[in-house]
Scaffold this motif. Structure first.
Motif, PDB file in Angstrom:
ATOM      1  N   CYS A 415       0.828  -1.214   0.000  1.00 22.34           N
ATOM      2  CA  CYS A 415       0.000   0.000   0.000  1.00 22.34           C
ATOM      3  C   CYS A 415       0.855   1.254   0.000  1.00 22.34           C
ATOM      4  O   CYS A 415       0.536   2.250  -0.670  1.00 22.34           O
ATOM      5  CB  CYS A 415      -0.927  -0.009   1.215  1.00 22.34           C
ATOM      6  N   PHE A 416       1.953   1.213   0.746  1.00 27.11           N
ATOM      7  CA  PHE A 416       2.843   2.376   0.787  1.00 27.11           C
ATOM      8  C   PHE A 416       3.459   2.639  -0.584  1.00 27.11           C
ATOM      9  O   PHE A 416       3.553   3.785  -1.025  1.00 27.11           O
ATOM     10  CB  PHE A 416       3.936   2.135   1.831  1.00 27.11           C
ATOM     11  N   ARG A 417       3.879   1.596  -1.268  1.00 28.26           N
ATOM     12  CA  ARG A 417       4.493   1.773  -2.591  1.00 28.26           C
ATOM     13  C   ARG A 417       3.505   2.403  -3.567  1.00 28.26           C
ATOM     14  O   ARG A 417       3.844   3.367  -4.277  1.00 28.26           O
ATOM     15  CB  ARG A 417       4.966   0.420  -3.128  1.00 28.26           C
ATOM     16  N   THR A 418       2.289   1.849  -3.603  1.00 24.69           N
ATOM     17  CA  THR A 418       1.310   2.375  -4.559  1.00 24.69           C
ATOM     18  C   THR A 418       0.907   3.797  -4.197  1.00 24.69           C
ATOM     19  O   THR A 418       0.774   4.665  -5.086  1.00 24.69           O
ATOM     20  CB  THR A 418       0.078   1.468  -4.582  1.00 24.69           C
ATOM     21  N   GLU A 419       0.710   4.068  -2.900  1.00 27.46           N
ATOM     22  CA  GLU A 419       0.312   5.422  -2.483  1.00 27.46           C
ATOM     23  C   GLU A 419       1.421   6.417  -2.793  1.00 27.46           C
ATOM     24  O   GLU A 419       1.160   7.529  -3.279  1.00 27.46           O
ATOM     25  CB  GLU A 419       0.011   5.413  -0.979  1.00 27.46           C
ATOM     26  N   LEU A 420       2.655   6.037  -2.519  1.00 27.27           N
ATOM     27  CA  LEU A 420       3.782   6.920  -2.835  1.00 27.27           C
ATOM     28  C   LEU A 420       3.887   7.129  -4.347  1.00 27.27           C
ATOM     29  O   LEU A 420       4.167   8.250  -4.798  1.00 27.27           O
ATOM     30  CB  LEU A 420       5.078   6.323  -2.290  1.00 27.27           C
ATOM     31  N   ALA A 421       3.670   6.079  -5.118  1.00 26.64           N
ATOM     32  CA  ALA A 421       3.731   6.215  -6.576  1.00 26.64           C
ATOM     33  C   ALA A 421       2.689   7.209  -7.080  1.00 26.64           C
ATOM     34  O   ALA A 421       2.972   8.042  -7.951  1.00 26.64           O
ATOM     35  CB  ALA A 421       3.514   4.846  -7.230  1.00 26.64           C
ATOM     36  N   LEU A 422       1.475   7.163  -6.510  1.00 24.61           N
ATOM     37  CA  LEU A 422       0.430   8.104  -6.929  1.00 24.61           C
ATOM     38  C   LEU A 422       0.773   9.530  -6.528  1.00 24.61           C
ATOM     39  O   LEU A 422       0.523  10.477  -7.279  1.00 24.61           O
ATOM     40  CB  LEU A 422      -0.903   7.678  -6.318  1.00 24.61           C
ATOM     41  N   LYS A 423       1.348   9.713  -5.337  1.00 23.19           N
ATOM     42  CA  LYS A 423       1.737  11.055  -4.897  1.00 23.19           C
ATOM     43  C   LYS A 423       2.846  11.616  -5.789  1.00 23.19           C
ATOM     44  O   LYS A 423       2.822  12.796  -6.161  1.00 23.19           O
ATOM     45  CB  LYS A 423       2.202  11.017  -3.436  1.00 23.19           C
ATOM     46  N   LEU A 424       3.819  10.795  -6.104  1.00 24.84           N
ATOM     47  CA  LEU A 424       4.905  11.265  -6.965  1.00 24.84           C
ATOM     48  C   LEU A 424       4.400  11.595  -8.361  1.00 24.84           C
ATOM     49  O   LEU A 424       4.905  12.509  -9.010  1.00 24.84           O
ATOM     50  CB  LEU A 424       6.005  10.199  -7.049  1.00 24.84           C
ATOM     51  N   PRO A 440      16.011  20.857  -9.702  1.00 28.24           N
ATOM     52  CA  PRO A 440      16.188  20.031  -8.504  1.00 28.24           C
ATOM     53  C   PRO A 440      14.913  19.320  -8.094  1.00 28.24           C
ATOM     54  O   PRO A 440      14.950  18.152  -7.713  1.00 28.24           O
ATOM     55  CB  PRO A 440      16.634  21.033  -7.438  1.00 28.24           C
ATOM     56  N   SER A 441      13.769  20.019  -8.165  1.00 23.70           N
ATOM     57  CA  SER A 441      12.515  19.410  -7.735  1.00 23.70           C
ATOM     58  C   SER A 441      12.121  18.265  -8.663  1.00 23.70           C
ATOM     59  O   SER A 441      11.729  17.185  -8.215  1.00 23.70           O
ATOM     60  CB  SER A 441      11.409  20.467  -7.696  1.00 23.70           C
ATOM     61  N   LEU A 442      12.224  18.489  -9.965  1.00 22.21           N
ATOM     62  CA  LEU A 442      11.856  17.453 -10.920  1.00 22.21           C
ATOM     63  C   LEU A 442      12.780  16.251 -10.802  1.00 22.21           C
ATOM     64  O   LEU A 442      12.332  15.099 -10.803  1.00 22.21           O
ATOM     65  CB  LEU A 442      11.904  18.020 -12.338  1.00 22.21           C
ATOM     66  N   GLU A 443      14.066  16.518 -10.692  1.00 20.41           N
ATOM     67  CA  GLU A 443      15.008  15.405 -10.583  1.00 20.41           C
ATOM     68  C   GLU A 443      14.786  14.623  -9.294  1.00 20.41           C
ATOM     69  O   GLU A 443      14.885  13.393  -9.271  1.00 20.41           O
ATOM     70  CB  GLU A 443      16.450  15.935 -10.630  1.00 20.41           C
ATOM     71  N   ARG A 444      14.466  15.333  -8.209  1.00 15.23           N
ATOM     72  CA  ARG A 444      14.189  14.666  -6.944  1.00 15.23           C
ATOM     73  C   ARG A 444      12.952  13.773  -7.058  1.00 15.23           C
ATOM     74  O   ARG A 444      12.914  12.650  -6.578  1.00 15.23           O
ATOM     75  CB  ARG A 444      14.003  15.730  -5.857  1.00 15.23           C
ATOM     76  N   THR A 445      11.922  14.297  -7.702  1.00  9.07           N
ATOM     77  CA  THR A 445      10.694  13.514  -7.891  1.00  9.07           C
ATOM     78  C   THR A 445      10.972  12.281  -8.740  1.00  9.07           C
ATOM     79  O   THR A 445      10.517  11.175  -8.421  1.00  9.07           O
ATOM     80  CB  THR A 445       9.615  14.382  -8.562  1.00  9.07           C
ATOM     81  N   LEU A 446      11.721  12.455  -9.810  1.00 13.69           N
ATOM     82  CA  LEU A 446      12.009  11.323 -10.688  1.00 13.69           C
ATOM     83  C   LEU A 446      12.861  10.271  -9.988  1.00 13.69           C
ATOM     84  O   LEU A 446      12.675   9.070 -10.198  1.00 13.69           O
ATOM     85  CB  LEU A 446      12.722  11.817 -11.955  1.00 13.69           C
ATOM     86  N   ARG A 447      13.766  10.731  -9.132  1.00 17.70           N
ATOM     87  CA  ARG A 447      14.578   9.745  -8.415  1.00 17.70           C
ATOM     88  C   ARG A 447      13.720   8.944  -7.447  1.00 17.70           C
ATOM     89  O   ARG A 447      13.922   7.738  -7.262  1.00 17.70           O
ATOM     90  CB  ARG A 447      15.709  10.446  -7.669  1.00 17.70           C
ATOM     91  N   GLY A 448      12.750   9.616  -6.825  1.00 15.03           N
ATOM     92  CA  GLY A 448      11.810   8.877  -5.990  1.00 15.03           C
ATOM     93  C   GLY A 448      11.005   7.874  -6.803  1.00 15.03           C
ATOM     94  O   GLY A 448      10.756   6.741  -6.361  1.00 15.03           O
ATOM     95  N   MET A 449      10.614   8.268  -8.008  1.00 16.44           N
ATOM     96  CA  MET A 449       9.878   7.358  -8.874  1.00 16.44           C
ATOM     97  C   MET A 449      10.747   6.172  -9.295  1.00 16.44           C
ATOM     98  O   MET A 449      10.239   5.052  -9.485  1.00 16.44           O
ATOM     99  CB  MET A 449       9.378   8.111 -10.107  1.00 16.44           C
ATOM    100  N   VAL A 450      12.037   6.410  -9.434  1.00 18.91           N
ATOM    101  CA  VAL A 450      12.947   5.313  -9.761  1.00 18.91           C
ATOM    102  C   VAL A 450      12.911   4.245  -8.672  1.00 18.91           C
ATOM    103  O   VAL A 450      12.819   3.038  -8.940  1.00 18.91           O
ATOM    104  CB  VAL A 450      14.386   5.835  -9.954  1.00 18.91           C
ATOM    105  N   HIS A 451      12.952   4.698  -7.412  1.00 14.68           N
ATOM    106  CA  HIS A 451      12.955   3.738  -6.310  1.00 14.68           C
ATOM    107  C   HIS A 451      11.619   3.014  -6.196  1.00 14.68           C
ATOM    108  O   HIS A 451      11.578   1.828  -5.865  1.00 14.68           O
ATOM    109  CB  HIS A 451      13.263   4.464  -4.995  1.00 14.68           C
TER     110      HIS A 451
END
Length: 1404
Positions: A415-424, A440-451
């Motif tokens: 649930c955490f993975r899917t919820e985080l994916a939707l937020k990102l 910086p903001s876009l790259e940070r968001t994309l790196r979170g999406m990578v994980h």
């Protein structure tokens, strides 16, 4: 060597950097580009003349002293520029090392940017270079040594410092006090010194209160210490020092302070103190039991942090405080992420998911109005820092959640993975371009999406949105990023903006391709990856499709190239993806095939990129390629155009032409030659002098010197891995998901700025989509051009992909690929990796001596080598199936088998982790399958080589098979492969025993190894025990039991030790008991009313066949086992089952085989068939004349079987032939009138026609009956027998004639039969005619028969003295007597003796 950069370019970039009128972001971009250019050391002199060093120092000083916020973005590239310059120039380094102000400036920079890992690393490296200049400048040492000058004083640090702290360089250590010096006792005056008195005071108090804990628990120390001397009383400062230095008390005090804090300042102060404790652990070289991490595991610290995770910040100050809290939590989780308690992970996940509307996840997404209203720079910086810490925390949680195993934890993590994916996904907004210009903001968001996307099934835990819908939204957003930051910019070759954005986006797309492949119910998802149109100025927009992938394949960053090719590999795993990608590459020179093949054959390209290109080619070959040009075919394959003839080809002819033009197989041989198998690679051209290094490398020195100082750390997850496929957890990519590619840092290749090949690969739009082939006589062939370039290192992972590619090519074009493989390529591939290397690395992993980083590197090396060995074994297996002659060659087969059995001898237990064990097991599976296929297809040639190689590792291989049997439930493929190999090996040994029964084998045989080798006895017993246990425990419906039964059957047939152990564990008794049970079940089921259950009956019959086969092989040539079967009443049980056996020919055939083995050379067993049971419940044998014995049933069945040459008929007569040697059985045969059927046989008309198979079977039976005098008389009592046998003796079929003559020969020995034979003129004529035969064997039979008739029977002389008969005898005797015979030939001597006796008896 001339540089690829122009001086004008450098000067323009320098002007942009130093211009105050240019925006700071563009100046940063210019600095980053200059940092890349300075990898070419030839450019250093130009920038130094421009005053680069002084300008960089001025910018750093301005950032620290004047305008830090404005200049902070330019600090990192400036530090990188300075590092590259001073690293390559020892004179500049020496001059700057004398400036203490510069050292202080760098120290202040590191303090200001202590949270920025990149800046901190650059500053640390610079300080190391400047502080330890004497150590780093090797030229000073080499000159002093070569010139025999005075030795320079060595720079060293105290031993205590080196042992206590991590240092970025290796430094000589020294003792402050020599350990060899004599310690002089302290004088009494020393006690008055303050340090000594303070130590004494502290030690006395700690001893008085029995430890620090008891001392700190005192509420009023002053009152307790009133009786102490003043010199022994602790001051308030001493107690405070104790409270701080005692880690447990200090940590608990910090947590209590956070809980009881009434202001933000108190919480921040406590967090700072906690951070210092964590910092002290990181500085410690050795982890001690009282470390912060260890103590926090036993302290409830969640209560202090919980409220900050539950309540959202209401003001800017709250956000600052939350930043500090999250920073500490990130540090704590980062340090413990490898061993973070599951309870802690569950607590954080529950806190985040408890109230989704007010959780920290909601802070990632702020309203658009709030974003645009952020005009305060401080508030904006706080928000950015908060986002950064949040993303960091979530990334760590994603990593740690993989270790959760319980059901609740898995649900929370999902649930955490899917919820985080939707937020990102909501954060991925590109409408406000100026806001994201710094990226910086876009790259940070994309790196979170990578994980997030790296984890499997990340899209499946949403209650409101379907996984496919989430994937589609992700795809839309990521393609917008690609089109905005890459396609519209013209790629990274045109702009240095958005490198991190591109890399993260492409990596997300790679992960997304695997998720869509798993979640999409149909294959239509591939079409979603196409970009609709091109935003060009043309009136008619062109459809882009998947063309956006091609520029990424030639990106300047090898990771981007690798990941983009990985996307192509994922898309081409489906047929629709291959077609779509091929259509998108129509306007590119060479099309899809030419482009990918060019990348794959580019020897200057790094291995991980070439490997993904190999995977694409492998996928393209999966779709059937037409053998000729078919216009209506959707998939044409490659298309080539010949400039000389003007003709175009498609399909397989085009593929062959393309491979020939590219000299494909010669390139592959070069790959094998350049493969590097080691764990590390070093520059072989390195010199002791820095200046010499610069001269050697020149403009090709593109390596990043930071790599020389980088310390491998697991502090924070990074997407900048060398193999982006490994960010996919449990990926279905062809590349292994958990193996790091060991790409060596070679200065002369893989990290060049803009490779020439990148320009050459992608030609201008509008060219033909065909590959143009030139005449082979031209000098500018791709092969010669590639050879002129410096070759990159080839890794085993690349060659693994090459093996898979060759496998597909072998299927598509077997003849051409087979010819190419036979020309040294297959031998080179199979002999590349030695098993000794793998074994040595495994032993190193089992007993690690180095640091953990080295152990991880060795592990990665072993994984790659095992992966390569598996790939080679699969290729060799395919070669065996296509053409076994490709593999069955001495120079290839012998080392291959030696390597295979050495790999199979490696023990998987003791010191290896789960990942290594899994890889080793997979390699075992492939090697077992290869050996099995080899023995199946080429046993006659390969079997001796296999046995010879096995002899050296027999015990270890048997132990490995035992281990595989233990893994029957967890790894059934390995279990099956090992036992199949064992079965085939033993079957070939059994076949050899039957064929070479009379020959003496010099080499050790499998039977010898199993039964007579002392080393193998214990392992052999264990193997037999395990297989029997599997056969007894597993259900009959289990497929794995069938594999075990086949192996046990082969083992029992070959090994006497296996039979002995089976006898010890009463396998015979258990099989017979099972047969009784099956009989009872069959009878019960037959009595049940209703329709008979066919499936159930078939299952029982299958079990029955299995039990009888096991009994058959247990009894094979083993009298002890036959005695046990007799005692266990085998024959009565078969007698009971006889009605059921009659209903199934296959079961009957097996039962008769069992009786054949049972009765062979065992008279008691033969006699038991003539007895009948006294009842079904007990087996008391009594003689019966009522005709109800098993022997009567067999005779009855033999009389009924009429099918000539049926397997059942053969085995019945074989059994009767065995029984005919028994006196009791011959009596039953005589009384049953069974032999009368012999007279009804129809003999072939004409002397040249062969008798039927049933005639031959009868002759063999009668021959065995005729061996005894009672049998001879029994045969002659059959009316017409003599005439029938005489007619058969006239048959020209050698085998049948020989047997019939032997029967006639045998009955001549009975005195009762002699008158009847002598009275039969045809019989005498046949015997005398034998003397004129060309066959010595027939002559011997005739002579022996005549001698037998004459022996002790005077009436025979009258018949045999007939002139015509006597003339034949004399002629035969004269011919044998005058013909020279070789010495030692006993058969010829016997013939002469027979004729001499016949002549003598006739002359008397």
């Amino acid at each position: 060597m001339e540089s690829i950069f122009k001086v004008e370019t450098i000067e323009k970039l320098y002007d942009i950097l130093t211009s105050d009128a240019v925006d700071i972001v563009l100046r940063k971009s210019a600095a980053e580009q200059l940092a890349i250019i300075l990898q070419d050391t030839n450019m250093h002199g130009i920038v130094k003349k421009l005053g680069m060093v002084e300008k960089v120092l001025a910018y750093l000083s301005e950032c620290v002293h004047v305008n830090g916020k404005v200049m902070e973005s330019i600090v990192l590239p400036c530090l990188t520029l300075l590092r590259k310059l001073i690293y390559a120039d020892s004179d500049v380094r020496l001059s700057l090392a004398q400036q203490s102000s510069l050292l202080l400036l760098l120290f202040r920079v590191s303090l200001i940017f202590q949270n920025d890992q990149a800046v901190l690393m650059e500053a640390t490296v610079l300080l190391c270079l400047l502080l330890f200049d004497e150590v780093s400048r090797t030229d000073m040492w080499t000159k002093s040594i070569s010139n025999n000058g005075p030795a320079l004083p060595a720079f060293s640090l105290p031993v205590a410092v080196v042992r206590r702290y991590h240092l970025p360089v290796k430094i000589t250590a020294h003792h402050i006090v020599s350990p060899n010096s004599i310690v002089v006792p302290l004088s009494s005056e020393c006690l008055s010194m303050k340090p000594v008195s303070d130590m004494l005071k502290m030690s006395w108090n700690l001893s008085w209160y029995h430890g620090t804990e008891n001392l700190l628990q005192l509420k009023n120390y002053e009152k307790q210490a009133e009786t102490f001397l003043d010199t022994l009383k602790l001051s308030s400062e001493d107690i405070l020092i104790l409270k701080i230095t005692h880690t447990t008390y200090g940590l608990q005090d910090c947590l209590n302070s956070i809980i009881q804090a009434v202001s933000h300042r108190d919480v921040k102060a406590s967090l700072i103190r906690l951070s210092f404790y964590a910092l002290n652990d990181r500085l410690a070289l050795k982890c001690i039991s009282g470390s912060c991490q260890t103590i926090l595991k036993s302290i409830v610290w969640q209560k202090a942090i919980n409220r900050f995770l539950q309540v959202l910040p209401a003001s800017a100050e709250d956000e600052k405080l939350l930043v500090d809290v999250l920073r500490f939590l990130n540090k704590l989780c980062r340090e413990q992420r490898a061993s973070l308690e599951a309870d802690h992970i569950m607590w954080i996940l529950k806190s985040l998911l408890k109230n989704k509307s007010n959780s920290l996840l909601g802070l990632l997404v702020r309203p658009e109005s709030q974003v645009r209203d952020e005009t305060d720079e401080i508030q904006t910086a706080v928000r950015q820092q908060l986002d950064k810490e949040l993303i960091h925390l979530f990334n760590i949680l994603l990593f740690c959640s993989m270790s959760v195993t319980d059901r609740e934890g898995l649900e929370l993590a999902g649930c955490f993975r899917t919820e985080l994916a939707l937020k990102l996904l909501q954060c991925l907004r590109l409408t406000d371009a100026p806001h994201f210009y710094g990226l910086p903001s876009l790259e940070r968001t994309l790196r979170g999406m990578v994980h997030v996307t790296a984890l499997p099934d990340w899209s499946t835990y949403s209650a409101t949105t379907e996984p496919v819908t989430i994937c589609k939204k992700y795809l839309t957003g990521l393609l917008e990023v690609i089109s905005s930051f890459y396609v519209e910019w013209g790629g990274n070759a045109m702009s240095f903006m958005g490198k991190g954005v591109t890399k993260s986006t492409v990596l997300c797309l790679l992960h997304l391709s695997h998720e869509m492949m798993a979640q999409a119910k149909d294959t239509d998802w591939v079409s979603l990856w196409s970009l609709p149109y091109n935003n060009s100025e043309d009136q008619v927009p062109s459809h882009l499709g998947l063309t956006w992938l091609v520029p990424l394949w030639v990106d300047r960053d090898p990771e981007v190239r690798f990941t983009a090719l990985g996307i192509g590999s994922a898309l081409t795993s489906l047929e629709i993806g291959c077609i779509a990608l091929a259509e998108s590459c129509q306007n590119i020179s060479g099309g899809l095939w030419g482009t990918v093949l060019n990348i794959f054959l580019d020897q200057s390209e790094c291995s991980m990129v070439r490997r993904e290109a190999a995977f694409i080619l492998q996928n393209l070959l999966v779709i059937p390629i037409p053998t000729e040009d078919l216009k209506d075919c959707v998939w044409q394959g490659p298309c080539v155009h010949d400039e000389e003839t003007g003709l175009s080809q498609t399909g397989k002819p085009a593929l062959k032409a393309l491979l020939h033009h590219c000299q494909f197989y010669k390139h592959l041989i070069q790959m094998v030659k350049h493969c590097y198998l080691g764990c590390y690679m070093f520059d072989v051209n390195s010199s002791k002098e820095d200046n010499h290094i610069i001269e050697k490398s020149g403009s090709t020195d593109f390596d990043d010197s930071l790599n020389l100082w980088k310390v491998l750390s697991s502090q924070s997850p990074s997407s900048h891995s060398q193999s982006t496929s490994e960010t996919m957890i449990l990926s279905v990519s062809p590349a292994p998901g958990s193996v790091m590619e060991l790409q060596a840092a070679v200065p002369t290749n893989s990290t060049s700025f803009i490779p020439e090949t990148a320009v050459n690969r992608l030609m201008a739009q509008g060219h033909s989509d065909t590959t143009t082939t030139a005449s082979p006589s031209q000098h500018d062939s791709p092969m010669s051009a590639a050879m002129s370039k410096q070759c990159a290192v080839v890794t085993p992972a690349l060659l693994s992909a090459v093996c898979s590619l060759l496998h597909n090519l072998l299927i598509v074009t077997p003849k051409d690929t087979g010819i190419a493989l036979q020309r040294d390529l297959l031998t080179a591939l199979s002999s590349l990796v030695s098993a000794n290397l793998v074994e040595r690395c495994v032993l190193e992993l089992k007993a690690p001596l180095g640091n953990p980083c080295h152990t991880e590197h060795v592990k990665a090396q072993v994984l790659l080598l095992l992966q390569y060995l598996s790939s080679v074994s699969r290729l060799l297996k395919s070669c065996l199936l296509v053409d076994s002659q490709l593999v069955v060659q001495d120079e290839l087969l012998k080392p291959l088998l030696r390597n295979a059995f050495m790999i199979l001898s490696i023990r998987s237990k003791g010191g290896l982790d789960a990942e290594l064990i899994s890889a080793l097991h997979e390699t075992w599976v492939d090697f077992f399958n290869l050996l099995t296929t080899l023995l199946w297809n080429s046993s006659q040639i390969a079997f001796p080589f296999v046995v010879a190689a096995l002899a050296s590792h027999c015990t270890a291989v048997i132990d490995t098979i035992c281990d595989c049997i233990h893994l029957s439930t967890t790894h059934p493929a390995l279990y099956t492969a090992s036992l199949q190999f064992l079965s085939v090996l033993l079957n070939e040994e059994g076949r050899r025993q039957l064929q070479d029964k009379q020959s003496v084998c010099q080499d050790p045989t499998v039977s010898f190894l199993l039964d007579h080798s002392e080393e193998c006895q214990a392992s052999m017993t264990q193997l037999t025990e395990l297989i029997i246990q599997v056969c007894e425990r597993k259900s009959s419906k289990d497929v794995l039991k069938e594999v075990a039964v086949n192996a046990l059957l082969s083992l029992l047939a070959v090994s006497k030790n296996a039979q002995k152990y089976a006898l010890e564990v009463d396998l015979i008794g258990s099989c017979i008991e099972q047969m009784k049970h099956i009989h009872a079940q069959l009878n019960l089921d037959s009595l049940k009313p209703g329709k008979p259950q066919k499936k159930k009956e078939d299952s029982f019959k299958k079990q029955l066949r299995c039990a009888m086969q096991l009994l058959r092989n247990c009894l094979f040539q083993n009298e002890e086992c036959k005695i046990a079967a007799l005692k266990a009443h085998l024959v009565p049980v078969l007698h009971l089952l006889w009605p059921w056996l009659l209903t199934d020919d296959s079961s009957m055939e097996i039962a008769l085989h069992l009786l054949c083995v049972y009765t062979a050379y065992y008279p008691a067993g033969c006699a038991s068939l003539c007895w009948t049971s006294g009842g079904q419940s007990s087996f008391v044998s009594v003689r019966s004349a009522a005709g109800s014995s098993l022997m009567h049933n067999i005779l009855k069945l033999a009389s009924q079987v009429s099918d000539d040459n049926s397997p059942l008929q053969h085995v019945i007569f074989d059994l009767l032939s065995n029984l005919a040697l028994s006196h009791d059985c011959k009596g039953v045969i005589q009384k049953s009138n069974f032999l009368q059927n012999f007279l009804s046989l129809s003999l072939p008309k004409g002397s040249h026609k062969n008798p039927s198979n049933v005639c031959t079977l009868w002759l063999k039976l009668l021959l065995n009956i005729s061996f005894g005098e009672d049998g001879q008389q029994m045969l002659m009592k059959i009316n017409g027998f003599l005439d029938q046998i005489v007619e058969m003796c006239k048959c020209k079929h050698k085998s049948s004639q020989h047997i019939a003559l032997l029967i006639l020969h045998n009955i001549c020995f009975s005195p009762t039969n002699k008158p009847k034979i002598l009275a039969n003129d045809k019989a005498i004529a046949v015997l005398t005619t034998c003397l004129e035969s060309d066959s010595c064997a027939v002559q011997r039979i005739g002579a022996a028969s005549l001698w037998a008739l004459l022996h002790n029977y005077q009436k025979a002389k009258v018949t045999l003295k007939n002139p015509s008969i006597r003339r034949k005898i004399d002629e035969a005797y004269s011919l044998v007597k005058t013909t020279p015979q070789p010495e030692g030939n006993e058969l010829n001597a016997y013939l002469l003796k027979c004729l001499e006796n016949v002549v003598q008896l006739l002359d008397c």
